[in-house]
Design a protein around this motif. Structure first.
Motif, PDB file in Angstrom:
ATOM      1  N   LEU A  18       9.955  14.392  62.018  1.00  0.00           N
ATOM      2  CA  LEU A  18      10.757  13.989  60.859  1.00  0.00           C
ATOM      3  C   LEU A  18      11.279  15.210  60.104  1.00  0.00           C
ATOM      4  O   LEU A  18      12.435  15.238  59.666  1.00  0.00           O
ATOM      5  CB  LEU A  18       9.924  13.109  59.925  1.00  0.00           C
ATOM      6  N   ALA A  19      10.427  16.213  59.945  1.00  0.00           N
ATOM      7  CA  ALA A  19      10.852  17.436  59.257  1.00  0.00           C
ATOM      8  C   ALA A  19      11.976  18.124  60.031  1.00  0.00           C
ATOM      9  O   ALA A  19      12.955  18.614  59.445  1.00  0.00           O
ATOM     10  CB  ALA A  19       9.664  18.376  59.093  1.00  0.00           C
ATOM     11  N   LYS A  20      11.851  18.147  61.349  1.00  0.00           N
ATOM     12  CA  LYS A  20      12.898  18.745  62.180  1.00  0.00           C
ATOM     13  C   LYS A  20      14.196  17.954  62.058  1.00  0.00           C
ATOM     14  O   LYS A  20      15.291  18.527  61.967  1.00  0.00           O
ATOM     15  CB  LYS A  20      12.433  18.790  63.635  1.00  0.00           C
ATOM     16  N   GLY A  21      14.064  16.624  62.045  1.00  0.00           N
ATOM     17  CA  GLY A  21      15.253  15.781  61.912  1.00  0.00           C
ATOM     18  C   GLY A  21      15.953  15.967  60.579  1.00  0.00           C
ATOM     19  O   GLY A  21      17.192  16.031  60.515  1.00  0.00           O
ATOM     20  N   GLN A  22      15.174  16.064  59.507  1.00  0.00           N
ATOM     21  CA  GLN A  22      15.776  16.284  58.188  1.00  0.00           C
ATOM     22  C   GLN A  22      16.501  17.628  58.138  1.00  0.00           C
ATOM     23  O   GLN A  22      17.554  17.756  57.508  1.00  0.00           O
ATOM     24  CB  GLN A  22      14.691  16.226  57.102  1.00  0.00           C
ATOM     25  N   ALA A  23      15.938  18.624  58.811  1.00  0.00           N
ATOM     26  CA  ALA A  23      16.594  19.931  58.856  1.00  0.00           C
ATOM     27  C   ALA A  23      17.931  19.834  59.589  1.00  0.00           C
ATOM     28  O   ALA A  23      18.925  20.455  59.183  1.00  0.00           O
ATOM     29  CB  ALA A  23      15.680  20.945  59.545  1.00  0.00           C
ATOM     30  N   ARG A  31      24.490  14.441  65.642  1.00  0.00           N
ATOM     31  CA  ARG A  31      24.275  14.064  67.042  1.00  0.00           C
ATOM     32  C   ARG A  31      22.849  14.379  67.485  1.00  0.00           C
ATOM     33  O   ARG A  31      22.146  13.519  68.028  1.00  0.00           O
ATOM     34  CB  ARG A  31      25.278  14.789  67.947  1.00  0.00           C
ATOM     35  N   ARG A  32      22.407  15.610  67.251  1.00  0.00           N
ATOM     36  CA  ARG A  32      21.054  15.988  67.661  1.00  0.00           C
ATOM     37  C   ARG A  32      20.004  15.232  66.851  1.00  0.00           C
ATOM     38  O   ARG A  32      18.943  14.875  67.370  1.00  0.00           O
ATOM     39  CB  ARG A  32      20.860  17.495  67.506  1.00  0.00           C
ATOM     40  N   GLY A  37      15.935  11.005  66.595  1.00  0.00           N
ATOM     41  CA  GLY A  37      15.512   9.727  66.029  1.00  0.00           C
ATOM     42  C   GLY A  37      15.257   8.681  67.096  1.00  0.00           C
ATOM     43  O   GLY A  37      14.294   7.907  67.006  1.00  0.00           O
ATOM     44  N   ALA A  38      16.108   8.649  68.122  1.00  0.00           N
ATOM     45  CA  ALA A  38      15.910   7.693  69.216  1.00  0.00           C
ATOM     46  C   ALA A  38      14.588   7.961  69.931  1.00  0.00           C
ATOM     47  O   ALA A  38      13.861   7.031  70.307  1.00  0.00           O
ATOM     48  CB  ALA A  38      17.079   7.778  70.194  1.00  0.00           C
ATOM     49  N   VAL A  57      20.462   8.581  59.726  1.00  0.00           N
ATOM     50  CA  VAL A  57      21.359   9.208  60.706  1.00  0.00           C
ATOM     51  C   VAL A  57      22.584   8.330  60.945  1.00  0.00           C
ATOM     52  O   VAL A  57      23.729   8.799  60.937  1.00  0.00           O
ATOM     53  CB  VAL A  57      20.611   9.458  62.031  1.00  0.00           C
ATOM     54  N   LEU A  58      22.348   7.044  61.147  1.00  0.00           N
ATOM     55  CA  LEU A  58      23.452   6.122  61.427  1.00  0.00           C
ATOM     56  C   LEU A  58      24.383   5.987  60.229  1.00  0.00           C
ATOM     57  O   LEU A  58      25.603   5.884  60.380  1.00  0.00           O
ATOM     58  CB  LEU A  58      22.887   4.754  61.820  1.00  0.00           C
TER      59      LEU A  58
END
Length: 239
Positions: A18-23, A31-32, A37-38, A57-58
């Motif tokens: 989650l932290a990586k995704g927020q970054a 896209r990444r 998330g998927a 993200v969506l």
């Protein structure tokens, strides 16, 4: 490895993802972030946080319908999740223009018309501006010529009314009293007598002016609200 230790590792891994995704979202790499998330949803299908993240993200990617579905799933998993509830409501108010067009086309094909979603924040701001003074709501909606015209006309009308109902009568009382000290209540009583002694046509003129100002005031509030809503529906709102 016991079950509790495995659960702790899964939780730590999810938080790291989650932290990586927020970054990624902060730098605009939708896209990444979507790919990440998927993967989280595949590994953690019962995670409210994973569904919330994918909804974010969506929503950033412009797919409000799928974002709402993910926020709704997060609420189903955790009904007391206020953050997911807030995001779900936000997604309802952020339909993309393409989605609006698609829904309108489907509605017209079915022989009915659906009302476009309202933007309560923009409409509220326009109404607040209009409440402050006639014309300000129109200026907020970028109707500059209309807003300035109404603002100047209302300001002039209000000054004339103030002069006729307050400045004129009060000045007459002050002049006639001269050096005689008067209490505030006495001054108010004398001002009332001065207004009552005015010619009928003058009082009627002041009354019509007051009614006219209030009518313009009410119309500007209504106009500011409806125009703000229409601008949002056309995708031209400032947000």
């Amino acid at each position: 490895m016991n079950r509790e230790a495995a659960a702790d590792m899964d939780t730590a891994d999810l938080e790291q993802q989650l932290a990586k995704g927020q970054a990624l979202l902060r730098v605009g790499d939708v896209r990444r972030a979507g790919e990440l998330g998927a993967g989280m949803l595949e590994r953690f299908p019962q995670s409210t946080s994973a569904y919330e993240f994918m909804g974010d993200v969506l929503l950033l990617g412009g797919d409000s319908a799928k974002a709402r579905a993910h926020f709704k799933r997060a609420l189903e998993l955790e009904p007391a999740n206020a953050d997911a509830e807030r995001k779900f409501a936000s997604a309802l108010l952020n339909l993309s223009q393409s989605e609006l067009d698609r829904r309108m086309a489907q509605s017209l094909a079915a022989g009915s018309v659906i009302a476009p979603p309202r933007d309560p924040e923009r409409s509220r701001n326009a109404v607040v501006a209009a409440l402050l003074f006639p014309g300000l709501g129109q200026l907020y909606n970028r109707q500059y010529a209309k807003g300035l015209t109404v603002f100047v006309a209302a300001a002039v009308g209000l000054m004339l009314l103030f002069n006729g109902l307050v400045v004129g009568p009060w000045g007459r009382v002050t002049r006639e009293a001269g050096d005689t000290p008067l209490s505030f209540s006495e001054q108010m009583r004398l001002v009332g007598l001065v207004i009552a002694a005015m010619a009928t046509w003058y009082k009627l003129l002041l009354l019509l002016g007051l009614l006219g100002f209030l009518t313009v005031y009410a119309y500007c509030i209504y106009d500011a609200y409806t125009v703000a809503h229409a601008q949002f529906a056309r995708g031209k709102g400032r947000g």
